[in-house]
Design a protein around this motif. Structure first.
Motif, PDB file in Angstrom:
ATOM      1  N   MET A  59      -4.070  13.160  30.782  1.00  0.00           N
ATOM      2  CA  MET A  59      -4.158  14.275  31.721  1.00  0.00           C
ATOM      3  C   MET A  59      -5.110  13.946  32.865  1.00  0.00           C
ATOM      4  SD  MET A  59      -4.380  17.676  29.315  1.00  0.00           S
ATOM      5  CE  MET A  59      -4.988  18.623  30.729  1.00  0.00           C
ATOM      6  N   THR A  60      -4.804  14.486  34.030  1.00  0.00           N
ATOM      7  CA  THR A  60      -5.695  14.390  35.184  1.00  0.00           C
ATOM      8  C   THR A  60      -6.122  15.801  35.593  1.00  0.00           C
ATOM      9  OG1 THR A  60      -3.930  14.569  36.853  1.00  0.00           O
ATOM     10  CG2 THR A  60      -4.426  12.364  35.980  1.00  0.00           C
ATOM     11  N   ALA A  61      -6.972  15.876  36.603  1.00  0.00           N
ATOM     12  CA  ALA A  61      -7.450  17.171  37.083  1.00  0.00           C
ATOM     13  C   ALA A  61      -6.291  18.068  37.518  1.00  0.00           C
ATOM     14  CB  ALA A  61      -8.423  16.971  38.241  1.00  0.00           C
ATOM     15  N   TYR A  62      -5.257  17.484  38.100  1.00  0.00           N
ATOM     16  CA  TYR A  62      -4.134  18.291  38.571  1.00  0.00           C
ATOM     17  C   TYR A  62      -3.340  18.888  37.414  1.00  0.00           C
ATOM     18  CZ  TYR A  62      -4.456  17.543  43.586  1.00  0.00           C
ATOM     19  OH  TYR A  62      -4.860  17.587  44.902  1.00  0.00           O
ATOM     20  N   ASP A  63      -3.328  18.202  36.276  1.00  0.00           N
ATOM     21  CA  ASP A  63      -2.615  18.735  35.110  1.00  0.00           C
ATOM     22  C   ASP A  63      -3.284  19.995  34.569  1.00  0.00           C
ATOM     23  OD1 ASP A  63      -0.517  16.760  34.831  1.00  0.00           O
ATOM     24  OD2 ASP A  63      -2.103  15.362  34.284  1.00  0.00           O
ATOM     25  N   GLU A  64      -4.556  20.159  34.846  1.00  0.00           N
ATOM     26  CA  GLU A  64      -5.257  21.353  34.385  1.00  0.00           C
ATOM     27  C   GLU A  64      -4.702  22.617  35.038  1.00  0.00           C
ATOM     28  OE1 GLU A  64      -9.701  20.324  33.041  1.00  0.00           O
ATOM     29  OE2 GLU A  64      -9.360  19.987  35.188  1.00  0.00           O
ATOM     30  N   ASP A  65      -4.070  22.458  36.208  1.00  0.00           N
ATOM     31  CA  ASP A  65      -3.440  23.616  36.857  1.00  0.00           C
ATOM     32  C   ASP A  65      -2.338  24.199  35.979  1.00  0.00           C
ATOM     33  OD1 ASP A  65      -5.061  23.449  39.072  1.00  0.00           O
ATOM     34  OD2 ASP A  65      -3.651  22.267  40.251  1.00  0.00           O
ATOM     35  N   ILE A  66      -1.673  23.336  35.200  1.00  0.00           N
ATOM     36  CA  ILE A  66      -0.617  23.815  34.310  1.00  0.00           C
ATOM     37  C   ILE A  66      -1.189  24.773  33.277  1.00  0.00           C
ATOM     38  CG2 ILE A  66       1.051  23.103  32.548  1.00  0.00           C
ATOM     39  CD1 ILE A  66       1.370  20.465  34.069  1.00  0.00           C
ATOM     40  N   LEU A  67      -2.390  24.454  32.793  1.00  0.00           N
ATOM     41  CA  LEU A  67      -3.007  25.252  31.734  1.00  0.00           C
ATOM     42  C   LEU A  67      -3.425  26.642  32.209  1.00  0.00           C
ATOM     43  CD1 LEU A  67      -5.283  22.482  30.170  1.00  0.00           C
ATOM     44  CD2 LEU A  67      -3.005  23.185  29.439  1.00  0.00           C
ATOM     45  N   THR A  68      -3.569  26.809  33.516  1.00  0.00           N
ATOM     46  CA  THR A  68      -3.994  28.100  34.058  1.00  0.00           C
ATOM     47  C   THR A  68      -2.893  28.795  34.852  1.00  0.00           C
ATOM     48  OG1 THR A  68      -4.904  26.992  36.026  1.00  0.00           O
ATOM     49  CG2 THR A  68      -6.406  27.366  34.179  1.00  0.00           C
ATOM     50  N   ASN A  69      -1.685  28.243  34.822  1.00  0.00           N
ATOM     51  CA  ASN A  69      -0.572  28.824  35.564  1.00  0.00           C
ATOM     52  C   ASN A  69      -0.177  30.165  34.944  1.00  0.00           C
ATOM     53  OD1 ASN A  69       2.396  29.340  36.121  1.00  0.00           O
ATOM     54  ND2 ASN A  69       2.067  27.582  37.453  1.00  0.00           N
ATOM     55  N   SER A  70      -0.304  31.241  35.704  1.00  0.00           N
ATOM     56  CA  SER A  70      -0.065  32.590  35.169  1.00  0.00           C
ATOM     57  C   SER A  70       1.376  32.790  34.708  1.00  0.00           C
ATOM     58  CB  SER A  70      -0.427  33.641  36.216  1.00  0.00           C
ATOM     59  OG  SER A  70       0.334  33.467  37.403  1.00  0.00           O
ATOM     60  N   SER A  71       2.334  32.194  35.421  1.00  0.00           N
ATOM     61  CA  SER A  71       3.744  32.327  35.028  1.00  0.00           C
ATOM     62  C   SER A  71       4.003  31.633  33.699  1.00  0.00           C
ATOM     63  CB  SER A  71       4.658  31.730  36.109  1.00  0.00           C
ATOM     64  OG  SER A  71       4.550  32.456  37.314  1.00  0.00           O
ATOM     65  N   TYR A  72       3.430  30.431  33.540  1.00  0.00           N
ATOM     66  CA  TYR A  72       3.601  29.698  32.282  1.00  0.00           C
ATOM     67  C   TYR A  72       2.937  30.447  31.126  1.00  0.00           C
ATOM     68  CZ  TYR A  72       4.919  25.743  35.294  1.00  0.00           C
ATOM     69  OH  TYR A  72       5.515  24.920  36.214  1.00  0.00           O
ATOM     70  N   LEU A  73       1.768  31.038  31.414  1.00  0.00           N
ATOM     71  CA  LEU A  73       1.074  31.822  30.393  1.00  0.00           C
ATOM     72  C   LEU A  73       1.935  32.991  29.932  1.00  0.00           C
ATOM     73  CD1 LEU A  73      -2.571  31.947  31.816  1.00  0.00           C
ATOM     74  CD2 LEU A  73      -1.937  31.107  29.552  1.00  0.00           C
ATOM     75  N   LYS A  74       2.513  33.699  30.894  1.00  0.00           N
ATOM     76  CA  LYS A  74       3.324  34.876  30.593  1.00  0.00           C
ATOM     77  C   LYS A  74       4.567  34.494  29.787  1.00  0.00           C
ATOM     78  CE  LYS A  74       5.530  38.841  32.843  1.00  0.00           C
ATOM     79  NZ  LYS A  74       5.813  39.510  34.142  1.00  0.00           N
ATOM     80  N   GLU A  75       5.171  33.359  30.127  1.00  0.00           N
ATOM     81  CA  GLU A  75       6.400  32.927  29.468  1.00  0.00           C
ATOM     82  C   GLU A  75       6.130  32.176  28.169  1.00  0.00           C
ATOM     83  OE1 GLU A  75       8.719  30.693  32.236  1.00  0.00           O
ATOM     84  OE2 GLU A  75       8.465  32.168  33.836  1.00  0.00           O
ATOM     85  N   ALA A 254      -3.897  28.821  21.055  1.00  0.00           N
ATOM     86  CA  ALA A 254      -3.675  28.701  22.497  1.00  0.00           C
ATOM     87  C   ALA A 254      -4.907  28.165  23.222  1.00  0.00           C
ATOM     88  CB  ALA A 254      -3.286  30.062  23.072  1.00  0.00           C
ATOM     89  N   ASP A 255      -6.069  28.233  22.549  1.00  0.00           N
ATOM     90  CA  ASP A 255      -7.292  27.763  23.190  1.00  0.00           C
ATOM     91  C   ASP A 255      -7.538  26.273  22.950  1.00  0.00           C
ATOM     92  OD1 ASP A 255      -7.927  27.649  20.530  1.00  0.00           O
ATOM     93  OD2 ASP A 255      -9.767  28.820  20.664  1.00  0.00           O
ATOM     94  N   LEU A 256      -6.511  25.543  22.503  1.00  0.00           N
ATOM     95  CA  LEU A 256      -6.688  24.134  22.161  1.00  0.00           C
ATOM     96  C   LEU A 256      -7.316  23.317  23.290  1.00  0.00           C
ATOM     97  CD1 LEU A 256      -6.109  21.875  20.070  1.00  0.00           C
ATOM     98  CD2 LEU A 256      -3.896  21.535  21.197  1.00  0.00           C
ATOM     99  N   PHE A 257      -6.991  23.667  24.532  1.00  0.00           N
ATOM    100  CA  PHE A 257      -7.469  22.878  25.668  1.00  0.00           C
ATOM    101  C   PHE A 257      -8.692  23.522  26.334  1.00  0.00           C
ATOM    102  CE2 PHE A 257      -3.306  21.197  25.034  1.00  0.00           C
ATOM    103  CZ  PHE A 257      -3.427  19.852  25.387  1.00  0.00           C
ATOM    104  N   TRP A 258      -9.290  24.522  25.662  1.00  0.00           N
ATOM    105  CA  TRP A 258     -10.500  25.141  26.212  1.00  0.00           C
ATOM    106  C   TRP A 258     -11.650  24.948  25.244  1.00  0.00           C
ATOM    107  CZ3 TRP A 258      -9.622  25.752  30.995  1.00  0.00           C
ATOM    108  CH2 TRP A 258      -8.354  26.092  31.451  1.00  0.00           C
ATOM    109  N   PHE A 259     -12.790  24.590  25.756  1.00  0.00           N
ATOM    110  CA  PHE A 259     -13.925  24.303  24.889  1.00  0.00           C
ATOM    111  C   PHE A 259     -15.227  24.641  25.581  1.00  0.00           C
ATOM    112  CE2 PHE A 259     -12.976  20.716  27.499  1.00  0.00           C
ATOM    113  CZ  PHE A 259     -14.178  20.147  27.832  1.00  0.00           C
TER     114      PHE A 259
END
Length: 259
Positions: A59-75, A254-259
């Protein structure tokens, strides 16, 4: 008309060139080869997944945007979208994997992004207290998997009296999403069973499950399916309140990538 067409073609070429450039840059990002809990045996011999290895980049810094994408979260598709971005092996889509193989890739992504230590909450069996503990994700092992597939990634099962001869498969993440709360047991069997007593007709299989297969035989098959499913062993030893140890299972949250 010619000018308009040329303009559209030029725009398409620019987008294609940009996409190709981004793909080539992603390929330069350091990555890893991930082996699967299923050993690739649950896929057909014609599938690249049968090789039991998938290449994915870190993963890079730009991939972190996926983890916070509101549409992806909702779906509820954050992990799917993340894997779509990280998988480098051509022709592989996350939905084509079994859930356990998907989980292995997600765990690998987490380890290489933020490290292997994952905080969990477990219950001490002696005191009933909820304890904050840590798991080293890099030490998780695959469950033993000894079933022998045919060329199509199918396996055989027979009832205790041999009156029912089945061929079945382990379903993909996409197929798993078709199972609802109201039809969980029957739908799992419909999706898993590919042949009953030599008949591969889908309608005939459904009719057999509805009107001929006794509940005890259905339960025995599901137990066999669960017991022999490939996967990751999430049972870990933890320290209790009294300094002793106990075994407990945990689940990826769901918090796997948050620490």
């Amino acid at each position: 008309m010619t000018n308009v067409s040329s303009k559209l073609n030029n725009q398409d070429l620019v987008l294609l060139a940009k996409k190709n450039y981004e793909n080539s840059q992603r390929a330069k990002t350091p990555g890893t080869i991930v082996t699967l809990p299923s050993h690739g045996l649950v896929y057909s011999e014609s599938s690249i997944l049968r090789s039991n290895s998938i290449e994915m980049r870190f993963m890079t810094a730009y991939d972190e945007d996926i983890l916070t994408n509101s549409s992806y979260l909702k779906e509820g598709v954050i992990f799917k979208k993340l894997l779509e971005s990280l998988i480098l092996t051509p022709g592989i889509q996350p939905d084509d994997l079994t859930v356990s193989d998907q989980d292995k890739l997600i765990i690998a992504a987490r380890i290489h992004a933020y490290g292997p230590i994952y905080p969990v909450l477990v219950e001490d069996p002696k005191t009933g207290a909820k304890l904050s503990r840590e798991v080293d994700l890099s030490k998780l092992q695959h469950k033993p998997f000894a079933l022998v597939p045919n060329k199509d990634g199918e396996f055989e099962y027979a009832s205790s009296d041999n009156s029912i001869q089945l061929k079945f498969k382990f379903i993909t993440a996409k197929e798993t999403s078709l199972i609802g709360e109201d039809n969980a047991l029957s739908k799992l069997m419909e999706l898993s069973i590919t042949e009953i007593n030599g008949n591969r007709d889908t309608t005939a299989i459904i009719q057999f499950l509805k009107f001929e297969m006794r509940a005890i035989e259905a339960k025995n098959f599901r137990n066999y399916l669960t017991t022999n499913s490939p996967g990751i062993n999430y049972n870990v030893q933890f320290e209790g309140e009294d300094g002793g140890t106990f075994d407990a299972s945990f689940r990826l949250q769901a918090d796997l990538f948050w620490f």
